[in-house]
Design an enzyme around this catalytic site. Sequence first.
Site, PDB file in Angstrom:
ATOM      1  N   ALA A   1       0.860  -1.178   0.000  1.00 30.52           N
ATOM      2  CA  ALA A   1       0.000   0.000   0.000  1.00 30.52           C
ATOM      3  C   ALA A   1       0.899   1.231   0.000  1.00 30.52           C
ATOM      4  O   ALA A   1       1.684   1.417   0.922  1.00 30.52           O
ATOM      5  CB  ALA A   1      -0.920   0.006   1.214  1.00 30.52           C
TER       6      ALA A   1
ATOM      7  N   LEU B   1      -0.522   6.682  -3.063  1.00 29.66           N
ATOM      8  CA  LEU B   1      -1.672   6.985  -3.909  1.00 29.66           C
ATOM      9  C   LEU B   1      -2.560   5.778  -4.180  1.00 29.66           C
ATOM     10  O   LEU B   1      -3.645   5.927  -4.732  1.00 29.66           O
ATOM     11  CB  LEU B   1      -1.212   7.577  -5.248  1.00 29.66           C
ATOM     12  CG  LEU B   1      -0.356   8.835  -5.184  1.00 29.66           C
ATOM     13  CD1 LEU B   1      -0.137   9.402  -6.574  1.00 29.66           C
ATOM     14  CD2 LEU B   1      -0.966   9.886  -4.270  1.00 29.66           C
ATOM     15  N   GLY B   2      -2.098   4.589  -3.862  1.00 22.70           N
ATOM     16  CA  GLY B   2      -2.906   3.413  -4.155  1.00 22.70           C
ATOM     17  C   GLY B   2      -2.345   2.180  -3.479  1.00 22.70           C
ATOM     18  O   GLY B   2      -1.365   2.250  -2.734  1.00 22.70           O
TER      19      GLY B   2
ATOM     20  N   ASP C   1      10.802  10.184  -8.921  1.00 20.43           N
ATOM     21  CA  ASP C   1      10.525   9.590  -7.612  1.00 20.43           C
ATOM     22  C   ASP C   1      11.241   8.242  -7.467  1.00 20.43           C
ATOM     23  O   ASP C   1      10.595   7.207  -7.263  1.00 20.43           O
ATOM     24  CB  ASP C   1       9.010   9.401  -7.452  1.00 20.43           C
ATOM     25  CG  ASP C   1       8.602   9.084  -6.017  1.00 20.43           C
ATOM     26  OD1 ASP C   1       9.388   9.412  -5.104  1.00 20.43           O
ATOM     27  OD2 ASP C   1       7.518   8.513  -5.814  1.00 20.43           O
TER      28      ASP C   1
END
Length: 687
Positions: A194, A197-198, A348
């Site tokens: 997890a 964002l998702g 990222d």
Amino acid sequence: MNVKTVSPTSTQTYANSGTQAVLENLKDVNTIPVQAVPLETEAVTSEVLKSAKDRAFELAGDAVRYDPVAIAAEYRNRPLQVWGRMLSVFWTFFSFTFSLWFDGKTGRVAKNEKRRAARLRDILAQLGPAFIKIGQALSTRPDLVPPVYLEELTTLQDQLPAFPNEVAYQFIQEELGAHPNEIYAEISPDPIAAASLGQVYKGKLKTGETVAIKVQRPGLAENIGLDIYILRRVALWAQNTFKIIRSDLAAIMDELGERIYEEMDYTHEGQNAERFAELYGHIKDIYVPSIYWEYTRRRVLTMEWITGVKLTNLEAVKAQGIDAPYLIEVGVQCSLRQLLEHGFFHADPHPGNLLATPDGQLAYLDFGMMSEVKPYQRYGLLEAIVHLVNRDFEGLAKDYVKLDFLTPDTDLTPIIPALAGVFNNALGASVAELNFKSITDELSAVMYEYPFRVPAYYALIIRSLVTLEGIAINVDPEFKVLSKAYPYVAKRLLSDPSPELRTSLQELLFKQGEFRWNRLENLLSNARDSEDYDISKILNQALDYLFSERGDFIRDRIVLELVKGLDTLSSNAFANAKSVVGEWFGVKASQPVVSQTAQNNLAHIKRIWDILQSTPGFDGTKVLQLLPQLLVKPELQNMGQRVVGGLAQRAVARLIREFLLSSEPEVISNNGSYPKTSPQLSLPAAK
């Protein structure tokens, strides 16, 4: 910009925001029998001819786009919600800071450190994506963050609180048109990770491929919109209040906001992944997973499953026999191509997005946050590296103007010595011995004192590079990013035909009209270590440039060096012949004192030839085959005429000196010229 805005619904903690609303309207998807909701069927029409990717974009609909004006209009009339969130964030951090202060006062820092680290992790997880991104960046900096905090912050990468399966399944059904059990042959009962964002499930397609299924968190746009609005207002307030802040903080926040909003559109992420694979997937040991467009929409992404371990999990990496330092080098080379070659870069690269596969490849994941560096910025960065290596701080100051760090009307007079003072200190030993953070730290001191402003694109570049270096330091504390980067920079300087880099190469190789052989040797020896270095291509490009109009200066220098070198050889030959003839007649002739420069130049040429011969792909016979083509070039013929003319002039001067002037030993100076002497008639002594 056309904007689709979503009204904020909640200011609850990030892990749970939006979930309750979805649950209230959610039917029990687990009661739907298999095949009860059949997949959408299509007749054999023109729509069938569309690719799965086109179909995915068509069905995805309008994505939520970042627009600061629309967001401001949305929240300007909600002061209670905005101030409530601001006070909540402020109080959360204030209470945490007070706890640290109290631990220090009572001598319980070590005892409570693990608990405080876990608390910080929970705070960031609850506050949402913007704060999670900060925590992820800190989790890659073992040189900044204590080990206990590092361990806790690392869990922000893929171990955040999950949201209920029924919510995720409902999103899949809404996006793909059927229950997950009907779409996938298998799907894990719980999410295996997890993130901010998702969350991700492991599944298998009915065609047998193992896949990762990423489902977006509920209430995402609402929470992100509120936080970005607050952070942007704080940035504007700070920018207008504190005059020492010259950077456009609002633009930096807009850049971050735009990137995060793009992450919320999984079709955009899939497109990014394919573009990334096209540009960098050919690099040795770089792997990019495939996207399954039939099962991808705006809130659901289905991609190839990657088996691997994080590079920062050193025990697991060693257990699988993976060479972690090598993969870090691969990552550095890939990052250089992202930033300086194509400009499309992964913004990222935290450890959760870089996996070492069992077969020793570096797999990139999560292509939601990407950014671009424009061509003039890429060349500007390379030119800045050259000026830094050359310690040309005037050129470096001008680079900052080109890169939008300084306005064109900025007085560079006080900035140039400031850069010299900072970087001469930082470059005391060797460029290769520096780490990237040491340079950014030194530069920050100058930026604080003088009217620098940080462009938005630069903030993401720094974040990307500092994060990558943090991962590298974790794998190998002695790893030097710049040392590993220089072969690529050398290759670009030698091979890139752009006028900007040709000028930089000329600046690097020539100083005050003198050719610096050691720099050429250094470039050639470093460039051969670059993975895709093509020496044959570079030689052809060098010859094309040499005989172009822009190569006039180089040709002039070659003519001068040839005249000096050949004149030295001929003077030695003449002296040897005179000595032999003198011995025949019993006359002892003096030997010339050959310049050290000439000897050094010959030694440099020999070393360069040795470097070329040891370079993979170099074929000396092919170089010789180029000679017939070169001999017919008018520029080469002109060079030959100038060399002959120069040698003739020197020969005449030498004959005059030999037969009409002093018999003192002939000294050829370092610049290849002869010293001035008073004319003295000299006759051979009679035996």
